[in-house]
Design an enzyme around this catalytic site. Structure first.
Site, PDB file in Angstrom:
ATOM      1  N   HIS A 110     -32.140  18.674  -6.095  1.00 39.53           N
ATOM      2  CA  HIS A 110     -32.328  19.693  -5.061  1.00 39.53           C
ATOM      3  C   HIS A 110     -32.902  19.047  -3.807  1.00 39.53           C
ATOM      4  O   HIS A 110     -33.804  18.223  -3.899  1.00 39.53           O
ATOM      5  CB  HIS A 110     -33.285  20.777  -5.559  1.00 39.53           C
ATOM      6  CG  HIS A 110     -33.655  21.775  -4.505  1.00 39.53           C
ATOM      7  ND1 HIS A 110     -32.800  22.783  -4.118  1.00 39.53           N
ATOM      8  CD2 HIS A 110     -34.780  21.895  -3.744  1.00 39.53           C
ATOM      9  CE1 HIS A 110     -33.398  23.486  -3.165  1.00 39.53           C
ATOM     10  NE2 HIS A 110     -34.601  22.972  -2.929  1.00 39.53           N
ATOM     11  N   GLY A 162       5.192  24.914   6.803  1.00 32.41           N
ATOM     12  CA  GLY A 162       4.661  24.560   5.492  1.00 32.41           C
ATOM     13  C   GLY A 162       3.149  24.663   5.460  1.00 32.41           C
ATOM     14  O   GLY A 162       2.458  23.981   6.223  1.00 32.41           O
ATOM     15  N   GLY A 163       2.639  25.511   4.571  1.00 35.62           N
ATOM     16  CA  GLY A 163       1.197  25.718   4.457  1.00 35.62           C
ATOM     17  C   GLY A 163       0.605  25.037   3.246  1.00 35.62           C
ATOM     18  O   GLY A 163      -0.324  25.551   2.615  1.00 35.62           O
ATOM     19  N   GLY A 164       1.134  23.849   2.927  1.00 34.72           N
ATOM     20  CA  GLY A 164       0.588  23.063   1.832  1.00 34.72           C
ATOM     21  C   GLY A 164      -0.445  22.073   2.338  1.00 34.72           C
ATOM     22  O   GLY A 164      -0.933  22.171   3.475  1.00 34.72           O
ATOM     23  N   GLY A 203       0.784  -1.232   0.000  1.00 33.82           N
ATOM     24  CA  GLY A 203       0.000   0.000   0.000  1.00 33.82           C
ATOM     25  C   GLY A 203       0.812   1.276   0.000  1.00 33.82           C
ATOM     26  O   GLY A 203       0.279   2.353  -0.228  1.00 33.82           O
ATOM     27  N   GLY A 204       2.113   1.178   0.297  1.00 33.54           N
ATOM     28  CA  GLY A 204       2.977   2.351   0.230  1.00 33.54           C
ATOM     29  C   GLY A 204       2.608   3.439   1.220  1.00 33.54           C
ATOM     30  O   GLY A 204       1.875   3.225   2.190  1.00 33.54           O
ATOM     31  N   ALA A 263      -1.806  10.352  -5.412  1.00 32.66           N
ATOM     32  CA  ALA A 263      -2.041   8.914  -5.540  1.00 32.66           C
ATOM     33  C   ALA A 263      -2.776   8.591  -6.837  1.00 32.66           C
ATOM     34  O   ALA A 263      -2.425   7.637  -7.542  1.00 32.66           O
ATOM     35  CB  ALA A 263      -2.840   8.403  -4.334  1.00 32.66           C
ATOM     36  N   SER A 275       7.767   8.570  -2.744  1.00 36.21           N
ATOM     37  CA  SER A 275       8.488   9.694  -2.167  1.00 36.21           C
ATOM     38  C   SER A 275       8.536   9.563  -0.652  1.00 36.21           C
ATOM     39  O   SER A 275       7.859   8.718  -0.064  1.00 36.21           O
ATOM     40  CB  SER A 275       7.803  11.013  -2.550  1.00 36.21           C
ATOM     41  OG  SER A 275       6.471  11.038  -2.055  1.00 36.21           O
ATOM     42  N   GLU A 289       4.586  29.682   6.617  1.00 31.11           N
ATOM     43  CA  GLU A 289       4.681  29.373   5.184  1.00 31.11           C
ATOM     44  C   GLU A 289       5.580  30.384   4.476  1.00 31.11           C
ATOM     45  O   GLU A 289       5.421  31.596   4.631  1.00 31.11           O
ATOM     46  CB  GLU A 289       3.282  29.369   4.558  1.00 31.11           C
ATOM     47  CG  GLU A 289       3.221  29.360   3.038  1.00 31.11           C
ATOM     48  CD  GLU A 289       3.969  28.193   2.398  1.00 31.11           C
ATOM     49  OE1 GLU A 289       4.725  28.438   1.442  1.00 31.11           O
ATOM     50  OE2 GLU A 289       3.797  27.052   2.866  1.00 31.11           O
TER      51      GLU A 289
END
Length: 465
Positions: free
Chosen positions: A443, A179-181, A39-40, A319, A144, A202
């Site tokens: 709706h 980090g603001g990712g 599954g990585g 992914a 990664s 960030e």
């Protein structure tokens, strides 16, 4: 020595999907994974466990902040982080076992161990024992790992990556996120909902820098309203641990030196391709200046029988991008002619509300000097949003000024992660904004915001704004 037609190295979403598709197409297929579970990153320490914690923390936040408005009195609330983490682990275990089942079902031979090339047709696998297999083709899908900054020492206790953030046993009083990712904001949201004070530092001038600027502005506004401290245009200069505390020093947007002290620092500055131990030097596979494996338009490396997909090559580290690439390579090897439109791979941030986008951003269209129209609709105007209380956000549609073809769709909304699929489908068939506007949408639903934004892009014909 085992002999195979196709051998996939790495069992993340790209790798295991490539293995399944290759097996479906009649190739004798092997999958090599260095860890004990398949599954990585995605299934083990990424997408799946983070969403499990996001959902758990959102349930708590709703109970604490919103249930009383719905007439539900839950009394004294408490958080058992250990139980949340155990539930997360159960979700991961169930999901990885599902991959084991799929490998058996598709007759994919699985090897556990570190795969390293001896030559372009031979892979050495170092696991409980050392073995060799030969293969006509190889697909590298090693993914990664978290990146850091040169001066930061990750100790995995107080200065951590996303992997450790998924296993905390105590809710920090103060969490500093560098980090603001996507990763930083998602995991920061988890612990803020559970009671932590969260500060995000960030370097860029906005959050989620790769997405449309309007999404960045809206998300920042929402997160600040929820109490998150956000420092933009801020360059981290040092991260030091003293006992149980961590001090982060940075230069703010005015060039002034500032510091924040907390008890956890999450380093979420991105990810880098993972190629260590592969033995690429033994076969001459070339890397680019960022350490990614170089591939051509067919995802083939400079070695004719070796391909690479997913995070280990250029492009978005997503992914679903890796999955599409895995299928593309397998089908090419079978003589088919598949294609991937990289412009139509959606991006999602699983905060609440969620953020999603596909196609060109407004900044890209301006840079490319494309004449475009904009349609926008605020989520708060929806009956469904008012009924549920999820009124923050908007849907924005960008279409060609002459042809009305949809060029980009960007949204902040409850359930945006699912809503973006309609935009991808429409753009895959090169629909116009008017095409989307004329489709009947049930709706009351959040999807009506997409229809209304399309109407707004089509001669400003939105009905409910």
């Amino acid at each position: 020595m085992g002999k195979f037609d196709v051998t996939v190295i790495g069992s993340g979403p790209g790798g295991y999907v490539a293995a399944i598709r290759a097996a479906q197409l009649g190739f004798k297929t092997a999958l090599v994974e260095k860890y004990d579970t398949l599954g990585g990153t995605c299934l083990n320490v990424g997408c799946i466990p983070s969403k499990a914690l996001l959902d758990s923390s959102e349930h708590y936040s709703n109970a604490k902040e919103n249930f009383s408005e719905h007439g539900i009195d839950v009394g004294n609330l408490s958080v058992d982080l250990n139980r949340m983490v155990e539930r997360k682990r159960a979700v991961v275990e169930q999901t990885t076992k599902g991959i084991d089942f799929l490998m058996d079902k598709n007759k994919v031979t699985v090897f556990h161990g570190l795969g390293s090339f001896k030559d372009q047709n031979t892979l050495e696998i170092k696991g409980d024992e050392v073995r060799e297999i030969s293969s006509k083709y190889f697909i590298i899908a090693t993914g990664s790992k978290p990146a850091s900054l040169p001066f930061i020492k990750i100790d995995k206790e107080k200065i951590i990556t996303s992997t450790e953030a998924l296993e905390l046993r105590e809710i920090p009083q103060k969490m500093i996120v560098i980090g603001g990712g996507v990763i930083g904001l998602e995991l920061g949201s988890v612990y803020q909902r559970l009671g932590a004070e969260v500060s995000v530092v960030e370097y860029m001038d906005r959050l989620i820098p790769g997405m449309d600027a309007d999404l960045s502005k809206e998300l920042r506004k929402i997160l600040k309203k929820e109490g998150m401290d956000i420092q933009l245009k801020s360059k981290v200069t040092s991260v030091e641990r003293t006992g149980d505390k961590v001090e982060v020093q940075f230069e703010n947007n005015k060039g002034e030196s500032q510091s924040i002290e907390g008890d956890i620092c999450l380093v979420a500055v991105g990810r880098k391709p993972y190629t260590e131990g592969l033995g690429l030097e033994n076969v001459g596979v070339e890397l680019d200046e960022k350490g990614r494996i170089k591939v051509d338009e067919h995802l083939r490396t400079n070695v004719e029988n070796i391909y690479a997909i997913g995070d280990v090559i250029r492009g978005a580290m997503l992914a679903h991008k890796a999955e599409e690439e895995g299928i593309l390579v397998a089908e090419q090897l079978a003589g088919q002619r598949p294609h991937i439109d990289y412009n139509l791979i959606p991006s999602v941030v699983y905060t609440w509300p969620e953020v999603a986008g596909v196609g060109k951003t407004e900044e890209q269209l301006k840079e490319e000097k494309v004449d475009y129209k904009t349609g926008k609709f605020l989520v708060r105007a929806l009956g469904r949003a008012r009924a549920s209380g999820d009124i923050d956000g908007f849907v924005k549609i960008l279409s060609d000024k002459k042809t009305d073809e949809i060029l980009g769709v960007h949204m902040v909304s409850a359930r945006a992660a699912d809503m973006i699929a309609e935009a991808v489908t429409a753009m895959e068939f090169r629909a116009s904004a008017e095409d989307l506007a004329r489709i009947s949408h049930a709706h009351p639903t959040y999807m009506e915001a997409v229809k209304e934004a399309a109407l707004d892009a089509t001669e400003k014909r939105a009905i409910h704004s």
